[in-house]
Design a protein around this motif. Structure first.
Motif, PDB file in Angstrom:
ATOM      1  N   CYS A 325       0.834  -1.209   0.000  1.00 37.06           N
ATOM      2  CA  CYS A 325       0.000   0.000   0.000  1.00 37.06           C
ATOM      3  C   CYS A 325       0.866   1.256   0.000  1.00 37.06           C
ATOM      4  O   CYS A 325       0.547   2.246  -0.676  1.00 37.06           O
ATOM      5  N   GLN A 326       1.955   1.217   0.737  1.00 39.56           N
ATOM      6  CA  GLN A 326       2.862   2.364   0.756  1.00 39.56           C
ATOM      7  C   GLN A 326       3.558   2.511  -0.590  1.00 39.56           C
ATOM      8  O   GLN A 326       3.647   3.626  -1.132  1.00 39.56           O
ATOM      9  N   GLU A 327       4.023   1.411  -1.150  1.00 41.64           N
ATOM     10  CA  GLU A 327       4.767   1.470  -2.412  1.00 41.64           C
ATOM     11  C   GLU A 327       3.891   1.924  -3.573  1.00 41.64           C
ATOM     12  O   GLU A 327       4.334   2.686  -4.439  1.00 41.64           O
ATOM     13  N   TYR A 328       2.624   1.456  -3.609  1.00 41.15           N
ATOM     14  CA  TYR A 328       1.749   1.768  -4.740  1.00 41.15           C
ATOM     15  C   TYR A 328       0.731   2.877  -4.411  1.00 41.15           C
ATOM     16  O   TYR A 328      -0.225   3.083  -5.149  1.00 41.15           O
ATOM     17  N   ASN A 329       0.953   3.560  -3.295  1.00 36.94           N
ATOM     18  CA  ASN A 329       0.124   4.707  -2.914  1.00 36.94           C
ATOM     19  C   ASN A 329      -1.356   4.332  -2.831  1.00 36.94           C
ATOM     20  O   ASN A 329      -2.225   5.015  -3.383  1.00 36.94           O
ATOM     21  N   ARG A 330      -1.651   3.252  -2.138  1.00 39.06           N
ATOM     22  CA  ARG A 330      -3.026   2.826  -1.908  1.00 39.06           C
ATOM     23  C   ARG A 330      -3.404   3.097  -0.446  1.00 39.06           C
ATOM     24  O   ARG A 330      -2.545   3.132   0.429  1.00 39.06           O
ATOM     25  N   HIS A 331      -4.697   3.266  -0.200  1.00 38.54           N
ATOM     26  CA  HIS A 331      -5.167   3.394   1.175  1.00 38.54           C
ATOM     27  C   HIS A 331      -4.941   2.086   1.914  1.00 38.54           C
ATOM     28  O   HIS A 331      -4.933   0.996   1.320  1.00 38.54           O
ATOM     29  N   CYS A 332      -4.758   2.182   3.227  1.00 37.87           N
ATOM     30  CA  CYS A 332      -4.529   0.993   4.044  1.00 37.87           C
ATOM     31  C   CYS A 332      -5.693   0.009   3.903  1.00 37.87           C
ATOM     32  O   CYS A 332      -6.862   0.406   3.936  1.00 37.87           O
ATOM     33  N   LYS A 333      -5.367  -1.265   3.712  1.00 36.03           N
ATOM     34  CA  LYS A 333      -6.402  -2.272   3.446  1.00 36.03           C
ATOM     35  C   LYS A 333      -6.477  -3.301   4.574  1.00 36.03           C
ATOM     36  O   LYS A 333      -5.496  -3.543   5.279  1.00 36.03           O
ATOM     37  N   LYS A 334      -7.649  -3.905   4.696  1.00 37.40           N
ATOM     38  CA  LYS A 334      -7.873  -4.979   5.663  1.00 37.40           C
ATOM     39  C   LYS A 334      -8.211  -6.255   4.896  1.00 37.40           C
ATOM     40  O   LYS A 334      -8.632  -6.213   3.742  1.00 37.40           O
ATOM     41  N   TRP A 335      -8.039  -7.381   5.581  1.00 35.40           N
ATOM     42  CA  TRP A 335      -8.383  -8.681   5.003  1.00 35.40           C
ATOM     43  C   TRP A 335      -9.504  -9.300   5.834  1.00 35.40           C
ATOM     44  O   TRP A 335      -9.418  -9.347   7.064  1.00 35.40           O
ATOM     45  N   SER A 336     -10.521  -9.787   5.163  1.00 39.34           N
ATOM     46  CA  SER A 336     -11.623 -10.421   5.883  1.00 39.34           C
ATOM     47  C   SER A 336     -11.172 -11.767   6.447  1.00 39.34           C
ATOM     48  O   SER A 336     -10.241 -12.387   5.915  1.00 39.34           O
ATOM     49  N   PRO A 337     -11.801 -12.247   7.519  1.00 41.91           N
ATOM     50  CA  PRO A 337     -11.446 -13.563   8.076  1.00 41.91           C
ATOM     51  C   PRO A 337     -11.585 -14.674   7.040  1.00 41.91           C
ATOM     52  O   PRO A 337     -10.778 -15.612   7.026  1.00 41.91           O
ATOM     53  N   GLU A 338     -12.599 -14.581   6.170  1.00 45.24           N
ATOM     54  CA  GLU A 338     -12.797 -15.611   5.136  1.00 45.24           C
ATOM     55  C   GLU A 338     -11.619 -15.614   4.152  1.00 45.24           C
ATOM     56  O   GLU A 338     -11.170 -16.677   3.714  1.00 45.24           O
TER      57      GLU A 338
END
Length: 447
Positions: A325-338
């Motif tokens: 996310c830092q390298e590609y200038n994306r907003h911080c992401k979360k991963w679902s439990p699934e």
């Protein structure tokens, strides 16, 4: 600082001025000695004369820049004119001073060059840290590996790291070096599988100018570059029999013979080797020297495949996601439990490297805040994702953007069960615009 000048008296004057200001100074009388000093001394900046026998200073500067060496260079010459100065600055020099230099002018140029050199070194270090993440994982397998590294690091013993591709063998080698008494000395990596057989001897041991066709200058070998530090022989099982014999000599006697030199040089190098091959089988088949295998395998460490410690996947995913996310200038992401559960079920034939690549692809392709299982078709048991492969196979940037947008919209529609209004709200676009995109890309719900 490195001072390169064939005039010994001038070198002494400059070295005295700089030494009196607390700079550590190394000297070289010609371009070829400068190549050797630069490989071993790693200065923050260089003071370089133009007129020298053999290769002149401008040729040496161009050679450094052609090889990607960013060390700041100050040209100091008694033959200065506007034309020469412009050529030097165009070739990558940072400053141009006339002989004899004014003390204040020299110190100002050196202070600026050293400051820039330190900044370049810090940037290189940060890039290395991004490229080589820490040895992550809190599983029993990774805890044991870290304990083994801590035990073996202080010793001088040769280490053989075995494990499948993508399990972090180079990270282990770097960690051993960092925890050893040699940590402040060079860590030199050689990929034995990537160097053509006819060049690997020259790469490892160096060569003299004219030693063979194409040897237009003297080359310092990797073993000499690593003197006092550590050399990491990656994919050591791919070395030819001739090269194996020379490496064995270094391990036995600490001696290196550059190609065409006719004389040996003693080096103090710790050897760490790595392979994804079964070297015992290679020895039995006659493809690897038994005596070299015993020399390399004083201590053997095994990097576990990811399928043996899937409990570390959430920690790895979190790290790689923040990094991407830092390298590609994306907003911080979360991963679902699934999604994390789906990752844990996948066998990971490419190990941690494959996991890192997948995280990067998802971050690049999916702009949603939370990554769900629907975003992971390549690890769902359906094999490789042909749609994603087609995106990266786009022949032009415009086509890549079009394919990426189509795939993104399709996945977001699937995530929201093809509810156009909900999808439009989630991706922050007008519903009418989304309808137009669906029609333009001929997106249809699969029954």
């Amino acid at each position: 600082m490195l001072v390169v000048d064939d005039d010994g008296a001038n070198r002494k004057v400059v070295a005295t001025i700089l030494g009196g200001e607390g700079f550590e100074v190394a000297e070289a009388a010609d371009a070829f000695l400068a190549l050797d000093r630069l490989d071993r001394f790693h200065p923050h900046a260089v003071i370089l004369d133009i007129k020298m026998p053999g290769m002149d200073g401008l040729g040496l500067l161009r050679d450094w820049r052609a090889r990607g060496l960013e060390v700041p260079v100050i040209i100091l010459t008694g033959h200065g004119d506007e034309f020469t100065a412009s050529h030097c600055l165009a070739a990558g020099a940072d400053a141009f001073l006339d002989k004899p230099p004014q003390r204040a002018e020299l110190l100002l140029a050196v202070q600026n060059a050293v400051a820039r050199g330190k900044l370049l070194e810090e940037n290189r270090t940060l890039k290395e840290e991004l490229r080589y993440p820490p040895l992550l994982g809190s599983s029993a397998a990774m805890e044991k590996l870290r304990e083994d590294i801590a035990r073996v690091a202080p010793a001088r013993a040769t280490v053989l790291i075995v494990g499948e591709s993508g399990t972090g063998k180079e990270l282990v080698a770097r960690r051993i070096h960092e925890l050893s008494p040699r940590a402040e000395k060079p860590f030199i990596r050689v990929n034995c599988a990537a160097i053509p057989e006819e060049l690997i001897e020259s790469e490892l041991f160096g060569h003299e100018k004219g030693a063979f066709t194409g040897a237009v200058r003297r080359q310092i070998g990797k073993f000499v570059q690593a003197d006092g530090g550590t050399i990491f022989l990656d994919e050591v099982g791919d070395m030819s029999a001739r090269t194996q014999a020379k490496v064995l000599r270094v391990l036995q006697d600490g001696e290196v013979e550059p190609v065409g030199a006719g004389e040996v040089r003693r080096v103090d190098v710790r050897v760490i080797a790595a392979t994804n091959k079964d070297l015992e089988k290679e020895v039995a088949a006659g493809r690897f020297r038994e005596d070299l295998y015993f020399r390399l395998s004083v201590v053997v460490l095994r990097t576990p495949p990811l399928r043996e410690h899937p409990e570390d996947i959430p920690e790895l995913v979190s790290y790689f996601t923040a990094q991407a996310c830092q390298e590609y200038n994306r907003h911080c992401k979360k991963w679902s439990p699934e999604a994390l559960e789906q990752l844990a079920r996948y066998p990971w034939p490419g190990n941690v490297r494959e996991l890192k690549n997948l995280v990067e692809r998802v971050v690049i392709m999916d702009l949603a805040e939370t990554i769900t299982a629907v975003d992971l078709p390549s690890v769902s048991g359906r094999g490789q994702d042909p749609e994603l492969a087609a995106v990266f196979a786009a022949p032009t940037l415009a086509e890549f953007h079009a394919r990426a947008e189509r795939e993104y919209l399709k996945r977001m529609l699937e995530r929201h069960h093809w509810n156009v209004a909900a999808t439009a709200r989630a991706i922050k676009t007008p519903r009418s615009n989304l309808y137009k995109k669906i029609e333009a890309y001929k997106l249809r719900r699969e029954e």
